[in-house]
Design a protein around this motif. Structure first.
Motif, PDB file in Angstrom:
ATOM      1  N   ALA A  74       4.008  22.220   9.169  1.00  0.00           N
ATOM      2  CA  ALA A  74       3.798  23.305  10.132  1.00  0.00           C
ATOM      3  C   ALA A  74       4.008  22.835  11.565  1.00  0.00           C
ATOM      4  CB  ALA A  74       2.399  23.888   9.974  1.00  0.00           C
ATOM      5  N   LYS A  75       3.830  21.533  11.796  1.00  0.00           N
ATOM      6  CA  LYS A  75       4.001  20.973  13.142  1.00  0.00           C
ATOM      7  C   LYS A  75       5.310  20.206  13.276  1.00  0.00           C
ATOM      8  CE  LYS A  75      -0.982  20.418  13.949  1.00  0.00           C
ATOM      9  NZ  LYS A  75      -2.063  19.455  14.295  1.00  0.00           N
ATOM     10  N   ASN A  76       6.139  20.215  12.214  1.00  0.00           N
ATOM     11  CA  ASN A  76       7.402  19.461  12.219  1.00  0.00           C
ATOM     12  C   ASN A  76       7.164  18.000  12.578  1.00  0.00           C
ATOM     13  OD1 ASN A  76       8.707  21.889  11.663  1.00  0.00           O
ATOM     14  ND2 ASN A  76       9.037  22.306  13.843  1.00  0.00           N
ATOM     15  N   THR A  77       6.140  17.430  11.975  1.00  0.00           N
ATOM     16  CA  THR A  77       5.694  16.093  12.349  1.00  0.00           C
ATOM     17  C   THR A  77       5.375  15.264  11.114  1.00  0.00           C
ATOM     18  OG1 THR A  77       4.757  16.876  14.432  1.00  0.00           O
ATOM     19  CG2 THR A  77       3.892  14.799  13.578  1.00  0.00           C
ATOM     20  N   ILE A  78       5.671  13.965  11.211  1.00  0.00           N
ATOM     21  CA  ILE A  78       5.118  13.033  10.252  1.00  0.00           C
ATOM     22  C   ILE A  78       4.256  12.043  11.016  1.00  0.00           C
ATOM     23  CG2 ILE A  78       7.025  13.262   8.617  1.00  0.00           C
ATOM     24  CD1 ILE A  78       7.948  10.445   9.539  1.00  0.00           C
ATOM     25  N   CYS A  79       3.261  11.508  10.333  1.00  0.00           N
ATOM     26  CA  CYS A  79       2.341  10.571  10.956  1.00  0.00           C
ATOM     27  C   CYS A  79       2.235   9.303  10.112  1.00  0.00           C
ATOM     28  CB  CYS A  79       0.965  11.192  11.120  1.00  0.00           C
ATOM     29  SG  CYS A  79       0.923  12.601  12.235  1.00  0.00           S
ATOM     30  N   LEU A  80       1.882   8.223  10.774  1.00  0.00           N
ATOM     31  CA  LEU A  80       1.649   6.959  10.092  1.00  0.00           C
ATOM     32  C   LEU A  80       0.304   6.419  10.554  1.00  0.00           C
ATOM     33  CD1 LEU A  80       2.785   4.782   8.181  1.00  0.00           C
ATOM     34  CD2 LEU A  80       3.671   3.620  10.214  1.00  0.00           C
ATOM     35  N   GLN A  81      -0.664   6.445   9.660  1.00  0.00           N
ATOM     36  CA  GLN A  81      -1.973   5.877   9.948  1.00  0.00           C
ATOM     37  C   GLN A  81      -1.932   4.415   9.553  1.00  0.00           C
ATOM     38  OE1 GLN A  81      -4.730   7.290  11.415  1.00  0.00           O
ATOM     39  NE2 GLN A  81      -5.600   5.218  11.356  1.00  0.00           N
ATOM     40  N   MET A  82      -2.191   3.544  10.513  1.00  0.00           N
ATOM     41  CA  MET A  82      -2.131   2.103  10.288  1.00  0.00           C
ATOM     42  C   MET A  82      -3.514   1.506  10.478  1.00  0.00           C
ATOM     43  SD  MET A  82       1.456   1.192  12.190  1.00  0.00           S
ATOM     44  CE  MET A  82       0.801   1.476  13.837  1.00  0.00           C
ATOM     45  N   ASN A  83      -4.064   0.945   9.428  1.00  0.00           N
ATOM     46  CA  ASN A  83      -5.381   0.322   9.461  1.00  0.00           C
ATOM     47  C   ASN A  83      -5.272  -1.168   9.177  1.00  0.00           C
ATOM     48  OD1 ASN A  83      -6.558   2.905   9.827  1.00  0.00           O
ATOM     49  ND2 ASN A  83      -6.674   3.220   7.613  1.00  0.00           N
ATOM     50  N   SER A  84      -6.323  -1.879   9.490  1.00  0.00           N
ATOM     51  CA  SER A  84      -6.373  -3.327   9.232  1.00  0.00           C
ATOM     52  C   SER A  84      -5.117  -4.024   9.745  1.00  0.00           C
ATOM     53  CB  SER A  84      -6.540  -3.589   7.723  1.00  0.00           C
ATOM     54  OG  SER A  84      -7.694  -2.962   7.223  1.00  0.00           O
ATOM     55  N   LEU A  85      -4.774  -3.725  10.965  1.00  0.00           N
ATOM     56  CA  LEU A  85      -3.537  -4.254  11.538  1.00  0.00           C
ATOM     57  C   LEU A  85      -3.603  -5.766  11.704  1.00  0.00           C
ATOM     58  CD1 LEU A  85      -2.820  -1.366  14.014  1.00  0.00           C
ATOM     59  CD2 LEU A  85      -1.195  -2.224  12.311  1.00  0.00           C
ATOM     60  N   LYS A  86      -2.450  -6.374  11.507  1.00  0.00           N
ATOM     61  CA  LYS A  86      -2.309  -7.833  11.599  1.00  0.00           C
ATOM     62  C   LYS A  86      -1.294  -8.175  12.692  1.00  0.00           C
ATOM     63  CE  LYS A  86      -2.839  -8.116   6.557  1.00  0.00           C
ATOM     64  NZ  LYS A  86      -2.212  -8.599   5.294  1.00  0.00           N
ATOM     65  N   PRO A  87      -1.373  -9.381  13.233  1.00  0.00           N
ATOM     66  CA  PRO A  87      -0.375  -9.763  14.246  1.00  0.00           C
ATOM     67  C   PRO A  87       1.065  -9.610  13.746  1.00  0.00           C
ATOM     68  CG  PRO A  87      -2.193 -11.300  14.272  1.00  0.00           C
ATOM     69  CD  PRO A  87      -2.433 -10.389  13.101  1.00  0.00           C
ATOM     70  N   GLU A  88       1.277  -9.832  12.466  1.00  0.00           N
ATOM     71  CA  GLU A  88       2.634  -9.705  11.926  1.00  0.00           C
ATOM     72  C   GLU A  88       3.115  -8.264  11.822  1.00  0.00           C
ATOM     73  OE1 GLU A  88       0.044 -11.402  10.590  1.00  0.00           O
ATOM     74  OE2 GLU A  88       0.028 -11.259   8.391  1.00  0.00           O
ATOM     75  N   ASP A  89       2.248  -7.305  12.116  1.00  0.00           N
ATOM     76  CA  ASP A  89       2.673  -5.907  12.183  1.00  0.00           C
ATOM     77  C   ASP A  89       3.287  -5.571  13.544  1.00  0.00           C
ATOM     78  OD1 ASP A  89      -0.306  -5.074  10.361  1.00  0.00           O
ATOM     79  OD2 ASP A  89       1.753  -5.155   9.569  1.00  0.00           O
ATOM     80  N   THR A  90       3.219  -6.507  14.471  1.00  0.00           N
ATOM     81  CA  THR A  90       3.799  -6.292  15.789  1.00  0.00           C
ATOM     82  C   THR A  90       5.301  -6.041  15.677  1.00  0.00           C
ATOM     83  OG1 THR A  90       2.141  -7.624  16.926  1.00  0.00           O
ATOM     84  CG2 THR A  90       4.276  -7.365  18.019  1.00  0.00           C
TER      85      THR A  90
END
Length: 115
Positions: A74-90
């Protein structure tokens, strides 16, 4: 055609969370697949996760159990919830869409995981 605009990147400490959004310039109902890729400094762009119109998802092993993709048609949107982030996710995170066999990319949003 479709334009994709990412938002939500920033600096976060290890173990923290961020939520990325990708807004499309048209209805995503007809987009066969959307997703997120990332590119870390000095590395090639890699798949993070994709989601089809039917809701099927494909996560990279490195993010399974930590990241969750969702579609908000309905909002023409996708989202990405990122938890427990690590330095290698940079990395710079890019939104991706496939429309009628043509691939489209956003300009990216930077996520930095550092203490």
């Amino acid at each position: 055609q479709v334009q994709l605009v990412e938002s939500g990147g920033g600096l976060v400490q290890p173990g923290g969370s961020l939520r990325l959004s990708c807004a499309a310039s048209r209805s995503i109902f007809s987009i066969s697949a959307m997703g997120w890729y990332r590119q870390a400094p000095g590395k090639e762009r890699e798949l993070v996760v994709t989601i089809t119109g039917g809701g099927n998802t494909n996560y990279a092993d490195s993010v399974k159990g930590r990241f969750t993709i969702s579609r908000e048609d309905a909002k023409n949107t996708i989202c990405l919830q990122m938890n427990s982030l690590k330095p290698e996710d940079t990395a710079v995170y890019y939104c991706h869409a496939v429309l009628y066999g043509v691939a489209y990319w956003g300009k990216g949003t930077l996520v930095t995981v550092s203490s």
